[in-house]
Design a protein around this motif. Structure first.
Motif, PDB file in Angstrom:
ATOM      1  N   GLY A  94      43.020  41.065  38.801  1.00  0.00           N
ATOM      2  CA  GLY A  94      42.959  39.798  39.461  1.00  0.00           C
ATOM      3  C   GLY A  94      42.009  38.820  38.538  1.00  0.00           C
ATOM      4  O   GLY A  94      41.567  37.862  37.882  1.00  0.00           O
ATOM      5  N   HIS A  95      40.618  39.451  38.546  1.00  0.00           N
ATOM      6  CA  HIS A  95      39.784  39.215  37.270  1.00  0.00           C
ATOM      7  C   HIS A  95      40.031  39.345  36.200  1.00  0.00           C
ATOM      8  O   HIS A  95      39.344  38.619  34.996  1.00  0.00           O
ATOM      9  N   THR A  96      40.048  40.684  36.117  1.00  0.00           N
ATOM     10  CA  THR A  96      40.443  40.929  34.702  1.00  0.00           C
ATOM     11  C   THR A  96      42.019  41.280  35.458  1.00  0.00           C
ATOM     12  O   THR A  96      41.855  41.921  36.884  1.00  0.00           O
ATOM     13  N   LYS A 142      29.035  38.784  46.911  1.00  0.00           N
ATOM     14  CA  LYS A 142      28.585  37.334  47.966  1.00  0.00           C
ATOM     15  C   LYS A 142      28.979  36.402  48.443  1.00  0.00           C
ATOM     16  O   LYS A 142      28.332  35.204  48.132  1.00  0.00           O
ATOM     17  N   MET A 143      29.881  36.447  49.254  1.00  0.00           N
ATOM     18  CA  MET A 143      30.580  34.661  49.843  1.00  0.00           C
ATOM     19  C   MET A 143      31.051  34.030  48.329  1.00  0.00           C
ATOM     20  O   MET A 143      30.993  33.113  47.774  1.00  0.00           O
ATOM     21  N   SER A 144      31.299  35.046  47.392  1.00  0.00           N
ATOM     22  CA  SER A 144      32.373  34.936  46.399  1.00  0.00           C
ATOM     23  C   SER A 144      33.434  35.285  45.630  1.00  0.00           C
ATOM     24  O   SER A 144      33.002  36.639  46.358  1.00  0.00           O
ATOM     25  N   TYR A 145      33.730  35.159  44.946  1.00  0.00           N
ATOM     26  CA  TYR A 145      34.976  36.368  43.969  1.00  0.00           C
ATOM     27  C   TYR A 145      34.962  35.282  42.367  1.00  0.00           C
ATOM     28  O   TYR A 145      34.007  34.848  42.208  1.00  0.00           O
ATOM     29  N   GLY A 146      35.424  36.828  41.912  1.00  0.00           N
ATOM     30  CA  GLY A 146      35.422  36.549  40.467  1.00  0.00           C
ATOM     31  C   GLY A 146      35.840  35.551  39.903  1.00  0.00           C
ATOM     32  O   GLY A 146      37.348  35.581  40.039  1.00  0.00           O
ATOM     33  N   ARG A 147      35.768  35.202  38.564  1.00  0.00           N
ATOM     34  CA  ARG A 147      36.360  33.946  37.910  1.00  0.00           C
ATOM     35  C   ARG A 147      37.747  35.007  37.423  1.00  0.00           C
ATOM     36  O   ARG A 147      38.092  35.579  37.283  1.00  0.00           O
ATOM     37  N   THR A 148      39.199  33.431  37.134  1.00  0.00           N
ATOM     38  CA  THR A 148      40.028  33.732  36.793  1.00  0.00           C
ATOM     39  C   THR A 148      40.427  33.222  35.644  1.00  0.00           C
ATOM     40  O   THR A 148      42.024  33.699  35.551  1.00  0.00           O
ATOM     41  N   ASP A 149      39.763  32.312  34.406  1.00  0.00           N
ATOM     42  CA  ASP A 149      39.885  31.345  33.875  1.00  0.00           C
ATOM     43  C   ASP A 149      39.904  32.749  32.500  1.00  0.00           C
ATOM     44  O   ASP A 149      39.594  31.815  31.207  1.00  0.00           O
ATOM     45  N   PHE A 150      39.738  33.857  32.561  1.00  0.00           N
ATOM     46  CA  PHE A 150      39.817  34.458  30.823  1.00  0.00           C
ATOM     47  C   PHE A 150      40.838  35.208  31.370  1.00  0.00           C
ATOM     48  O   PHE A 150      41.888  35.401  31.647  1.00  0.00           O
ATOM     49  N   PRO A 151      40.836  35.661  29.922  1.00  0.00           N
ATOM     50  CA  PRO A 151      41.627  36.390  29.544  1.00  0.00           C
ATOM     51  C   PRO A 151      42.893  37.457  30.676  1.00  0.00           C
ATOM     52  O   PRO A 151      41.869  38.828  30.888  1.00  0.00           O
ATOM     53  N   GLY A 152      43.387  37.689  30.815  1.00  0.00           N
ATOM     54  CA  GLY A 152      43.881  38.458  32.107  1.00  0.00           C
ATOM     55  C   GLY A 152      43.665  38.132  33.609  1.00  0.00           C
ATOM     56  O   GLY A 152      44.224  39.144  34.842  1.00  0.00           O
ATOM     57  N   ASN A 159      43.707  36.612  37.145  1.00  0.00           N
ATOM     58  CA  ASN A 159      44.458  35.217  37.837  1.00  0.00           C
ATOM     59  C   ASN A 159      44.240  35.343  39.636  1.00  0.00           C
ATOM     60  O   ASN A 159      44.065  36.095  40.025  1.00  0.00           O
ATOM     61  N   GLU A 160      44.107  33.984  39.774  1.00  0.00           N
ATOM     62  CA  GLU A 160      43.694  34.076  40.847  1.00  0.00           C
ATOM     63  C   GLU A 160      44.521  34.422  42.669  1.00  0.00           C
ATOM     64  O   GLU A 160      43.896  35.232  43.332  1.00  0.00           O
TER      65      GLU A 160
END
Length: 209
Positions: free
Chosen positions: A132-134, A156-166, A168-169
């Protein structure tokens, strides 16, 4: 023993030593940079690092892997899809910072692989895929010690970005709910860019998302 060390020139990241107290052997997870700093710790504490484990292939998590591997003569391990990242500076994002980082000697593993220490086979972690993050994101879970090294899948109270190659939120949310949140609630989550948290704490937070 778990020792968190912040490293990195461009983006600070948490690297972790997961060490067996009985043998002083263990794993180094996500050596993102400053190889000299991490090697100094290994030397000072007399750690016997058997493997480098990567949660995913972004440059801030793999930056010191080549140098430490060359010094210690140990394997670098990650999930199969990591090949797309460690061999491509655009995908691992180092190109965005004017670098051309590649890893040349990586061993790739499948979901469910268990890594145990040679010096103590009862000490180990399981690779669990959390895309998802990658596409190659994983956590390393120790049921015995109730801890998961979560990389950038969840913070903690968040999650990885999904706007990089691969990225998907939708896929990431599924990973969090079906892989992270199915672990015991007291499981400690150790991420790449936040303080420790627990599965139960993040379940409460995600109820509002």
């Amino acid at each position: 023993m778990i020792l968190r060390v912040e490293v990195g020139e461009f983006i600070p990241v948490n690297s972790y030593f997961f060490i067996d107290d009985e043998t002083n052997a263990g794993f180094l997870i996500d050596p993102g940079g400053q190889a000299d700093k991490l090697l100094e710790i290994i030397d000072e504490k007399k750690f016997v690092i058997e493997r480098i484990l990567l949660t995913h292939g972004h440059f801030d998590h793999i930056g010191a892997a080549n140098e430490i591997q060359a010094k210690l003569k140990i394997p670098v391990c990650m999930y199969f899809d990591g090949r797309f990242y460690v061999e491509n500076p655009a995908w691992n994002l180092s190109a965005s910072f004017g670098e051309s980082l590649k890893l040349y000697d990586v061993t790739f593993y499948d979901n469910g692989t268990e890594f145990s220490l040679k010096k103590n086979p009862d000490f180990g972690v399981e690779l669990i895929t959390t895309p998802g993050h990658t596409t190659d994101s994983v956590i390393y879970y120790s049921k015995k010690f109730g801890v998961a090294f979560a990389g950038d899948t969840i913070f903690k109270m968040s999650y990885g970005r999904t706007d990089f190659p691969g990225g998907n939120e939708k896929t990431l949310m599924k990973s969090i709910r079906t892989k992270i949140f199915t672990l015991p609630g007291e499981t400690i989550l150790l991420s790449g860019h936040s303080d420790p948290t627990t599965v139960d704490a993040e379940k409460k937070f995600f109820q509002n998302i």
